[in-house]
Design an enzyme around this catalytic site. Structure first.
Site, PDB file in Angstrom:
ATOM      1  N   THR A   1     -42.391  34.860 -23.910  1.00 55.05           N
ATOM      2  CA  THR A   1     -40.983  34.875 -24.327  1.00 55.05           C
ATOM      3  C   THR A   1     -40.178  35.640 -23.278  1.00 55.05           C
ATOM      4  O   THR A   1     -40.721  36.531 -22.627  1.00 55.05           O
ATOM      5  CB  THR A   1     -40.903  35.580 -25.697  1.00 55.05           C
ATOM      6  OG1 THR A   1     -41.445  34.703 -26.668  1.00 55.05           O
ATOM      7  CG2 THR A   1     -39.493  35.969 -26.101  1.00 55.05           C
TER       8      THR A   1
ATOM      9  N   GLY B   1     -39.149  32.732 -35.443  1.00 53.37           N
ATOM     10  CA  GLY B   1     -39.580  34.121 -35.269  1.00 53.37           C
ATOM     11  C   GLY B   1     -38.403  35.085 -35.209  1.00 53.37           C
ATOM     12  O   GLY B   1     -37.304  34.793 -35.692  1.00 53.37           O
ATOM     13  N   ASP B   2     -38.634  36.216 -34.604  1.00 50.10           N
ATOM     14  CA  ASP B   2     -37.610  37.265 -34.540  1.00 50.10           C
ATOM     15  C   ASP B   2     -36.548  37.015 -33.464  1.00 50.10           C
ATOM     16  O   ASP B   2     -35.416  37.496 -33.566  1.00 50.10           O
ATOM     17  CB  ASP B   2     -38.272  38.623 -34.252  1.00 50.10           C
ATOM     18  CG  ASP B   2     -39.020  38.599 -32.916  1.00 50.10           C
ATOM     19  OD1 ASP B   2     -39.829  37.662 -32.707  1.00 50.10           O
ATOM     20  OD2 ASP B   2     -38.811  39.493 -32.089  1.00 50.10           O
TER      21      ASP B   2
ATOM     22  N   THR C   1     -40.104  41.256 -27.694  1.00 46.71           N
ATOM     23  CA  THR C   1     -41.110  40.207 -27.617  1.00 46.71           C
ATOM     24  C   THR C   1     -42.332  40.689 -28.379  1.00 46.71           C
ATOM     25  O   THR C   1     -42.681  41.866 -28.325  1.00 46.71           O
ATOM     26  CB  THR C   1     -41.478  39.866 -26.160  1.00 46.71           C
ATOM     27  OG1 THR C   1     -42.614  38.995 -26.175  1.00 46.71           O
ATOM     28  CG2 THR C   1     -41.795  41.104 -25.337  1.00 46.71           C
ATOM     29  N   GLY C   2     -42.943  39.778 -29.097  1.00 45.48           N
ATOM     30  CA  GLY C   2     -44.120  40.184 -29.860  1.00 45.48           C
ATOM     31  C   GLY C   2     -44.301  39.289 -31.062  1.00 45.48           C
ATOM     32  O   GLY C   2     -43.707  38.211 -31.150  1.00 45.48           O
TER      33      GLY C   2
ATOM     34  N   ARG D   1     -41.068  26.942 -38.534  1.00 42.71           N
ATOM     35  CA  ARG D   1     -41.206  28.389 -38.334  1.00 42.71           C
ATOM     36  C   ARG D   1     -40.196  28.922 -37.305  1.00 42.71           C
ATOM     37  O   ARG D   1     -40.007  28.359 -36.239  1.00 42.71           O
ATOM     38  CB  ARG D   1     -42.644  28.684 -37.879  1.00 42.71           C
ATOM     39  CG  ARG D   1     -42.947  30.151 -37.651  1.00 42.71           C
ATOM     40  CD  ARG D   1     -42.745  30.577 -36.214  1.00 42.71           C
ATOM     41  NE  ARG D   1     -43.194  31.940 -35.982  1.00 42.71           N
ATOM     42  CZ  ARG D   1     -42.868  32.669 -34.916  1.00 42.71           C
ATOM     43  NH1 ARG D   1     -42.100  32.152 -33.986  1.00 42.71           N
ATOM     44  NH2 ARG D   1     -43.321  33.892 -34.768  1.00 42.71           N
TER      45      ARG D   1
ATOM     46  N   GLY E   1     -43.524  37.786 -34.041  1.00 45.26           N
ATOM     47  CA  GLY E   1     -42.247  37.673 -34.734  1.00 45.26           C
ATOM     48  C   GLY E   1     -42.309  37.977 -36.214  1.00 45.26           C
ATOM     49  O   GLY E   1     -41.370  38.556 -36.782  1.00 45.26           O
TER      50      GLY E   1
HETATM   51  N1  ASP Z   1     -41.340  36.976 -30.688  1.00 54.53           N
HETATM   52  C1  ASP Z   1     -41.628  35.579 -30.417  1.00 54.53           C
HETATM   53  C2  ASP Z   1     -41.729  34.837 -31.729  1.00 54.53           C
HETATM   54  O1  ASP Z   1     -42.314  35.348 -32.658  1.00 54.53           O
HETATM   55  C3  ASP Z   1     -42.894  35.380 -29.649  1.00 54.53           C
HETATM   56  C4  ASP Z   1     -43.074  36.228 -28.422  1.00 54.53           C
HETATM   57  O2  ASP Z   1     -42.347  37.186 -28.213  1.00 54.53           O
HETATM   58  O3  ASP Z   1     -43.981  35.921 -27.637  1.00 54.53           O
HETATM   59  O4  ASP Z   1     -41.275  33.706 -31.796  1.00 54.53           O
END
Ligand code: ASP
Length: 306
Positions: free
Chosen positions: A171, A201-202, A222-223, A199, A225
């Site tokens: 991301t 994410g965050d 990033t992480g 779906r 979500g």
């Molecule tokens: N945060 C992103 C999500 O959950 C994924 C990522 O940061 O790699 O969509």
């Protein structure tokens, strides 16, 4: 007045020896190009919002990162893209989720902020708005690359109910403080490999993956979500800085500890009103970069690179 630019290209299991030399070199080169794009704006006296949008757009077009071209794929093998921008002076914000045909999701998020009466558009409606205002459209296949097809096939072969939580694919995001003292943040992603059922994410959720407030700080996350959403990570970091007077580093560490307590990992880049910037991550690595008016410039991937 000084300026600061920080970028990320995803947090995940980036460990020495796990990335091929080619992928590592391409990742560093992509981060450097994104720093160049944002630096050109800020060094010319431009706005933080223009800088973060420019840096993220470069990474969206780079197939080595999980945003725009090269996005992680849904279970059906398609790309569904999420992005958000926010500016700290006005707390203006724009976000899009599940975009399928707009070449630059971050550009569309910015257009939602600047050219619509709304903050958050999703799915076919977001693409319809994008067409109406004349943003560049591409076929969904344009986003889909062979390495991401392979990632999806491997995931589905392992487990029919698969859903990737390793987030190895990058991301992208940027935060900046411009010479006028204003903050901005932008984040863009394809989400997680094997996602389904619409779906989200965050990343595009204002206050979770993306946030900017001139009174406190700008944050791009990033992480995992599903965890970042439940902690409201980006807004929580700002609230701690603004209301508790914590340093960026203490606030970011505290909020990532909350994410860990729920079972999630990831990272964040943060820049404050005084131009101080920082990053933290609870994964082995995070693709990241920093440039300042004072001439500091750095690109890093692994946890031991400082
Ligand atoms: N945060 C992103 C999500 O959950 C994924 C990522 O940061 O790699 O969509």
């Amino acid at each position: 007045m000084s300026w600061t630019l920080m970028i990320h290209g995803g947090a995940g299991r980036f460990e020495r020896g796990r990335l091929s030399p080619e992928v590592e070199a391409a990742t560093r080169a992509g981060l450097a190009r994104a720093l160049d794009a944002g630096t050109a704006v800020l060094a010319g006296g431009g706005a933080a919002l223009d800088a973060v949008a420019a840096a993220v757009a470069v990474l969206e077009d780079d197939p080595h990162f999980n945003a725009g071209r090269g996005a992680a794929l849904t279970r059906e093998g398609t790309a569904e893209l999420d992005a958000a921008v926010m500016e700290g002076a006005t707390r203006g914000a724009g976000a899009v989720a599940r975009v399928s045909h707009t070449r630059s999701p971050v550009g569309l998020a910015r257009a939602v902020m600047e050219r619509s009466r709304h903050v958050f558009l999703a799915g076919v409606g977001a693409d319809a708005f994008s067409r109406e205002i004349g943003l560049e459209q591409v076929g969904n296949d344009w986003f889909v690359t062979d390495p991401r097809r392979t990632n999806l096939a491997e995931l589905l072969a392992r487990d029919d109910d698969a859903y990737d939580v390793d987030m190895k694919y990058g991301t992208v995001g940027a935060v900046a403080r411009d010479a006028a003292g204003h903050l901005a943040a932008a984040t863009s992603t394809g989400g997680v490999t094997g996602k389904r059922w619409g779906r989200i994410g965050d990343t595009p959720v204002i206050g979770a993956g993306t946030w900017a407030d001139d009174r406190g700080c700008a944050v791009s996350c990033t992480g995992a979500g599903e965890y970042f959403l439940r902690v409201g990570v980006a807004q929580a970091i700002d609230a701690r800085v603004r209301l508790l007077g914590e340093s960026l580093d203490v606030a970011t560490a505290a909020v990532l500890t909350e994410v860990s307590a729920l079972g999630g990992t990831g990272g964040a880049i943060v820049v404050g009103a005084d131009g101080q910037g920082g990053w933290r991550f609870t994964t082995p690595g995070m693709n990241r970069g920093l440039a300042t008016a004072g001439g500091e410039r750095r690109v890093a991937i692994y946890g031991d690179e400082g």
